[in-house]
Design an enzyme around this catalytic site. Structure first.
Site, PDB file in Angstrom:
ATOM      1  N   ASP A  87       0.870  -1.183   0.000  1.00  0.00           N
ATOM      2  CA  ASP A  87       0.000   0.000   0.000  1.00  0.00           C
ATOM      3  C   ASP A  87       0.902   1.227   0.000  1.00  0.00           C
ATOM      4  OD1 ASP A  87      -1.865   2.021   0.474  1.00  0.00           O
ATOM      5  OD2 ASP A  87      -3.114   0.716   1.713  1.00  0.00           O
ATOM      6  N   ASP A  98      -3.371   7.391  -3.448  1.00  0.00           N
ATOM      7  CA  ASP A  98      -3.251   6.256  -2.523  1.00  0.00           C
ATOM      8  C   ASP A  98      -3.624   5.006  -3.321  1.00  0.00           C
ATOM      9  OD1 ASP A  98      -3.407   4.587  -0.283  1.00  0.00           O
ATOM     10  OD2 ASP A  98      -4.993   5.729   0.710  1.00  0.00           O
ATOM     11  N   HIS A 157     -11.905   6.102   1.735  1.00  0.00           N
ATOM     12  CA  HIS A 157     -11.943   7.399   2.416  1.00  0.00           C
ATOM     13  C   HIS A 157     -11.718   8.531   1.439  1.00  0.00           C
ATOM     14  CE1 HIS A 157      -7.540   7.207   1.959  1.00  0.00           C
ATOM     15  NE2 HIS A 157      -7.739   5.900   2.160  1.00  0.00           N
ATOM     16  N   HIS A 165      -6.928  10.900   5.414  1.00  0.00           N
ATOM     17  CA  HIS A 165      -8.250  10.315   5.663  1.00  0.00           C
ATOM     18  C   HIS A 165      -9.256  11.407   5.986  1.00  0.00           C
ATOM     19  CE1 HIS A 165      -6.064   6.422   6.318  1.00  0.00           C
ATOM     20  NE2 HIS A 165      -7.086   6.018   5.605  1.00  0.00           N
ATOM     21  N   GLU A 190     -11.047   0.973  -1.470  1.00  0.00           N
ATOM     22  CA  GLU A 190     -10.096  -0.095  -1.144  1.00  0.00           C
ATOM     23  C   GLU A 190     -10.747  -1.316  -0.509  1.00  0.00           C
ATOM     24  OE1 GLU A 190      -7.169   0.976   1.914  1.00  0.00           O
ATOM     25  OE2 GLU A 190      -8.071   2.954   2.020  1.00  0.00           O
ATOM     26  N   GLU A 279      -6.576  -1.191  -4.163  1.00  0.00           N
ATOM     27  CA  GLU A 279      -7.019   0.186  -3.946  1.00  0.00           C
ATOM     28  C   GLU A 279      -6.635   1.079  -5.118  1.00  0.00           C
ATOM     29  OE1 GLU A 279      -5.056   2.108  -0.611  1.00  0.00           O
ATOM     30  OE2 GLU A 279      -6.612   3.645  -0.479  1.00  0.00           O
TER      31      GLU A 279
END
Ligand code: MN
Ligand code: MN
Length: 294
Positions: A87, A98, A157, A165, A190, A279
């Protein structure tokens, strides 16, 4: 109307492009016998080479670990025949991307496929005016179709400026009423799939931290760490191994006691043996989503 050519969106796209390249190349480096630290540091350095900054430490989560694991300084752990979740995050001037992918060295192809296909389904559903509960339902359907469970206490998020976040949370199961997506929102979706019941718990180890509040602290080493954090990482998560101070662990303990810094304990599936994750970051457009991390 949202100006999708505005600087903030251009920087999100730039972060996403750097990230997609680094993720794919980092994934190719994950092989049995290679060290976690080598892959994490390669990716973090490559991000900087390409003109971005890591938005958080490269997370390398193994088997039942779902998130928040990163190598410590001088870590000599190597990959075995395991399920590896990478990640990775990039920011350009605080504008974020992300992404995550499972590199399966354990022979659990189906579990890795479940989270990947769930993400595809979520991206099909996502768009302006869509209730995030519908995205969760799509994720849950696909993962249950494979005979696995989604991890329900981890969510996607929103991504804010210097904030990893923000609202809205994007659930990985059907929820009655969630938030509604709007054009211009930047969100990370994700899905996590597991052979366990679908709940993660906090483990004991902690290698990732973030600033909680600034303030005065008497201890000199703690002061040095706090200065580096406020200047370099601001409110974004950082790794203990990124700190210049050789006594950073003790300094971090002091800063935590003063509620100036908080830690992110490693999250583990409570009963399962494996967790997979995929994700992407998207910009919600006028008629769907634009994936920035493809
Ligand atoms: Mn992530
Ligand atoms: Mn995320």
């Amino acid at each position: 109307d949202v100006d999708f050519e505005a600087e903030q969106y251009e920087k999100c796209r730039e972060a996403g492009e750097i990230l997609a390249q680094v993720r794919d190349e980092a994934a190719e480096r994950v092989e049995v016998g290679v060290s976690h630290l080598e892959v994490a540091e390669w990716a973090e350095n490559e991000i900087r080479e390409l003109g971005g900054e890591p938005a958080f430490p490269v997370n390398i989560s193994i088997d039942e670990e779902a998130a928040h694991a990163t190598p410590e300084r001088d870590d000599d752990t190597t990959f075995g025949e395991e399920m590896v979740n990478l990640d990775i995050g990039v920011h350009v001037d605080g504008w974020l991307a992300d992404t995550a992918v499972t590199v399966d060295l354990s022979g659990q192809d189906e579990l890795a496929a479940a989270s990947a296909e769930a993400l595809d389904a979520a991206l099909e559903v996502a768009g302006p005016g869509v209730d995030v509960g519908q995205i969760g339902a799509a994720v849950e359907d696909v993962i249950e179709g494979y005979g696995f469970n989604p991890v329900v206490n981890l969510t996607g998020h929103g991504l804010g400026h210097w904030e990893q976040h923000t609202a809205p949370n994007i659930p990985n199961r059907e929820v009655a009423q969630g938030a509604t997506l709007s054009p211009g929102d930047v969100v990370a979706i994700e899905p996590f799939a597991t052979d366990g019941r679908g709940k993660v718990k906090e483990g004991s180890s902690e290698e990732i931290f973030a600033l909680e509040r600034e303030g005065n602290i008497r201890d000199r080493t703690a002061r040095q760490v706090l200065d580096q954090v406020t200047e370099e990482f601001k409110t974004l998560p950082f790794a203990a191994r990124w700190l210049d101070s050789p006594r950073s662990k003790m300094a971090l303990r002091r800063l935590k006691q003063q509620d100036m810094v908080h830690g992110y304990p490693v999250l583990k599936e409570a009963e399962g043996k494996f967790v997979s994750q995929k994700e992407h970051t998207v910009i919600v457009t006028d008629d769907g989503v634009e994936v920035t991390t493809r």
